[in-house]
Design a protein around this motif. Structure first.
Motif, short mmCIF file in Angstrom:
data_model
loop_
_atom_site.label_atom_id
_atom_site.label_comp_id
_atom_site.label_asym_id
_atom_site.label_seq_id
_atom_site.Cartn_x
_atom_site.Cartn_y
_atom_site.Cartn_z
N THR A 8 1.04 -1.27 -0.01
CA THR A 8 0.13 0.01 -0.10
C THR A 8 0.96 1.18 0.07
O THR A 8 1.79 1.33 -0.87
N THR A 9 0.79 2.22 0.94
CA THR A 9 1.70 3.27 1.15
C THR A 9 2.86 2.69 2.02
O THR A 9 3.90 3.47 2.18
N GLN A 10 2.76 1.12 2.62
CA GLN A 10 3.66 0.75 3.29
C GLN A 10 4.14 -0.79 2.52
O GLN A 10 3.13 -0.99 1.50
N ALA A 11 4.81 -1.68 2.83
CA ALA A 11 5.03 -2.94 2.24
C ALA A 11 5.30 -4.06 3.34
O ALA A 11 5.90 -3.37 4.25
N TRP A 12 5.20 -5.08 2.94
CA TRP A 12 5.37 -6.28 4.00
C TRP A 12 5.01 -7.45 3.30
O TRP A 12 4.28 -7.75 2.44
N PHE A 13 5.66 -8.53 3.89
CA PHE A 13 5.56 -9.98 3.64
C PHE A 13 4.56 -10.51 4.71
O PHE A 13 4.67 -10.07 5.92
N GLY A 14 3.73 -11.81 4.46
CA GLY A 14 3.02 -12.36 5.25
C GLY A 14 2.97 -13.74 5.13
O GLY A 14 3.25 -14.08 3.78
N GLY A 15 2.35 -14.61 5.90
CA GLY A 15 2.11 -15.93 5.68
C GLY A 15 2.36 -17.01 6.83
O GLY A 15 2.46 -16.65 7.77
N GLY A 16 2.67 -18.04 6.09
CA GLY A 16 2.84 -19.08 7.13
C GLY A 16 2.24 -20.69 6.64
O GLY A 16 2.09 -20.84 5.52
N ALA A 17 2.46 -21.51 7.72
CA ALA A 17 2.10 -23.10 7.08
C ALA A 17 1.62 -23.35 8.37
O ALA A 17 2.37 -23.49 9.46
N ASP A 18 0.58 -24.50 8.35
CA ASP A 18 0.11 -25.16 9.43
C ASP A 18 -0.31 -26.43 9.17
O ASP A 18 -0.63 -26.74 7.86
N LEU A 19 -0.49 -27.27 10.19
CA LEU A 19 -0.74 -28.61 10.02
C LEU A 19 -2.08 -29.04 10.84
O LEU A 19 -2.38 -28.53 11.82
N THR A 20 -3.10 -29.73 10.16
CA THR A 20 -4.29 -30.21 10.71
C THR A 20 -4.65 -31.65 10.84
O THR A 20 -5.28 -32.19 9.84
N PRO A 21 -4.24 -32.29 11.89
CA PRO A 21 -4.26 -33.91 11.77
C PRO A 21 -5.73 -34.07 11.85
O PRO A 21 -6.46 -33.00 12.61
N MET A 22 -6.29 -35.01 11.47
CA MET A 22 -7.78 -35.35 11.39
C MET A 22 -8.02 -36.20 12.67
O MET A 22 -9.40 -36.33 13.02
N LEU A 23 -7.43 -37.05 13.07
CA LEU A 23 -7.54 -38.07 14.16
C LEU A 23 -7.04 -37.74 15.41
O LEU A 23 -6.14 -37.04 15.57
N ALA A 24 -7.88 -38.03 16.55
CA ALA A 24 -7.57 -37.58 17.79
C ALA A 24 -6.22 -38.12 18.20
O ALA A 24 -5.60 -37.31 18.92
N SER A 25 -6.05 -39.20 17.58
CA SER A 25 -4.49 -39.72 18.03
C SER A 25 -3.42 -38.92 17.75
O SER A 25 -2.12 -39.01 18.37
N LYS A 26 -3.68 -38.22 16.60
CA LYS A 26 -2.55 -37.35 16.07
C LYS A 26 -2.54 -35.74 16.27
O LYS A 26 -1.70 -35.02 16.12
N ARG A 27 -3.49 -35.62 17.11
CA ARG A 27 -3.60 -34.01 17.36
C ARG A 27 -2.92 -33.54 18.62
O ARG A 27 -3.42 -33.27 19.72
N ASP A 28 -1.42 -33.70 18.66
CA ASP A 28 -0.76 -33.52 19.49
C ASP A 28 0.66 -32.81 18.82
O ASP A 28 1.08 -33.52 18.21
N LYS A 29 1.22 -31.87 19.28
CA LYS A 29 2.25 -31.31 18.87
C LYS A 29 3.49 -32.31 18.93
O LYS A 29 4.37 -32.15 17.85
N THR A 30 3.57 -32.87 19.86
CA THR A 30 4.65 -33.98 20.00
C THR A 30 4.45 -35.46 19.15
O THR A 30 5.35 -35.89 19.04
N GLU A 31 3.40 -35.42 18.69
CA GLU A 31 3.14 -36.59 17.79
C GLU A 31 4.02 -36.39 16.45
O GLU A 31 4.59 -35.26 16.15
N SER A 32 4.56 -37.55 15.94
CA SER A 32 5.74 -37.37 14.94
C SER A 32 5.70 -36.69 13.91
O SER A 32 6.53 -35.92 13.39
#
Length: 299
Positions: free
Chosen positions: A138-162
């Motif tokens: 705009t009258t300014q400039a910047w980058f943005g974004g990222g990436a994220d994961l969404t496991p579907m099964l309860a057994s995998k919905r933990d950040k420490t899962e492999s």
């Protein structure tokens, strides 16, 4: 976030070209998964799916061209639905949206380019993934974004899962190459805060990184960081898919997958700022809403 106009003009070209290159690399990697994967498959086929590309043109409120983009969609035997889209658009922001975009309150002209990806695998053991990076001026400039994961099964919905741990390690490595500006801890916390379903009081998935208004004053370094985020996703997610797409599943796991996908729909329609930006700037409706899962259920 202010800038030198000549520098930004060159950066616009470099960023747009990068998003196209990343799109090509990701599509090639996903088609390779489709071709090489061994069952089981929900959708039987002699060979894997292929992306179909569809260009679109943005028109402003007066019907004048304001850039556009290319949708790349695939429905195959590994991916029930995956979209990898690029766009480069420009124009004037709607009056009710100007105060929400940095640098647009007094001058509503904008330029934006980016890549947006959402992958919904068939196999419930394979996580849904999202990645988006962008460059906004705009009258300014910047980058943005990222990436994220969404496991579907309860057994995998933990950040420490492999799978999630592997994904986070890839994002951490990308950030570490650009420390201290590329702070994994900061961007990981930001991701957890952003991808949180307020009405359900629960996270959407196991996170990753999210950053916005990223401008250190070194434009090439900021673009390099954005490139490394895209490349980290390209290295990590296909490997996670290979770990999971040959696993057997049950009907109960398919039901759990489709129910969890409902959370994805709720977030995108109720909270996602990227969806709102696309709709408010006259983006391609088909492309914006292509992130929706193909099959969803609510209890």
């Amino acid at each position: 976030m202010t800038y030198d106009p000549a520098t930004i003009q060159a950066l616009k070209k470099d960023a747009s070209e990068w998003f196209s290159t990343l799109r090509d690399n990701i599509c090639a990697a996903f088609e390779k998964l489709e071709a090489e994967a061994q069952g089981p498959f929900f959708k039987e086929a002699d060979e894997g799916g292929h992306f179909e590309r569809k260009p679109w043109t943005r028109l402003d409120a007066d019907g004048n061209p304001g850039g556009g983009g290319v949708m790349s969609m695939m429905r195959g035997r590994v991916f029930e639905k995956v979209g990898v889209h690029i766009s480069t658009v420009h124009g004037v922001l709607a009056p009710d949206f100007r105060s929400q975009i940095d640098g647009a309150e007094h001058d509503p002209h904008f330029w934006a380019a980016g890549i947006s990806l959402i992958a919904h695998p068939w196999n419930p053991h394979a996580p849904t993934a999202h990645m988006n990076t962008r460059f906004i001026v705009t009258t300014q400039a910047w980058f943005g974004g990222g990436a994220d994961l969404t496991p579907m099964l309860a057994s995998k919905r933990d950040k420490t899962e492999s799978d999630s741990a592997f994904f986070h390690d890839a994002m951490r490595k990308a950030c570490s190459m650009h420390a201290p500006a590329g702070s994994y801890e900061k961007f990981n916390d930001w991701c957890d805060e952003y991808f949180y379903l307020n009405h359900r009081k629960e996270p959407r998935g196991t996170g990753g990184i999210f950053y916005d208004r990223h401008w250190t004053g070194n434009p090439q370094q900021d673009l390099a960081f954005t490139k490394d985020v895209g490349n980290a996703f390209l290295e990590a997610y296909p490997e996670i898919m290979r770990r999971n797409i040959s696993k057997e599943w049950t009907e109960a796991e398919r039901v759990e997958q489709e129910t969890q996908r409902g959370r994805y729909v709720e977030f995108n329609l109720l909270q996602d700022r990227g969806t709102l930006f696309g709709l408010k700037t006259g983006g391609n409706i088909e492309s914006i809403l292509s992130s929706m899962p193909p099959r969803v259920r609510w209890p």
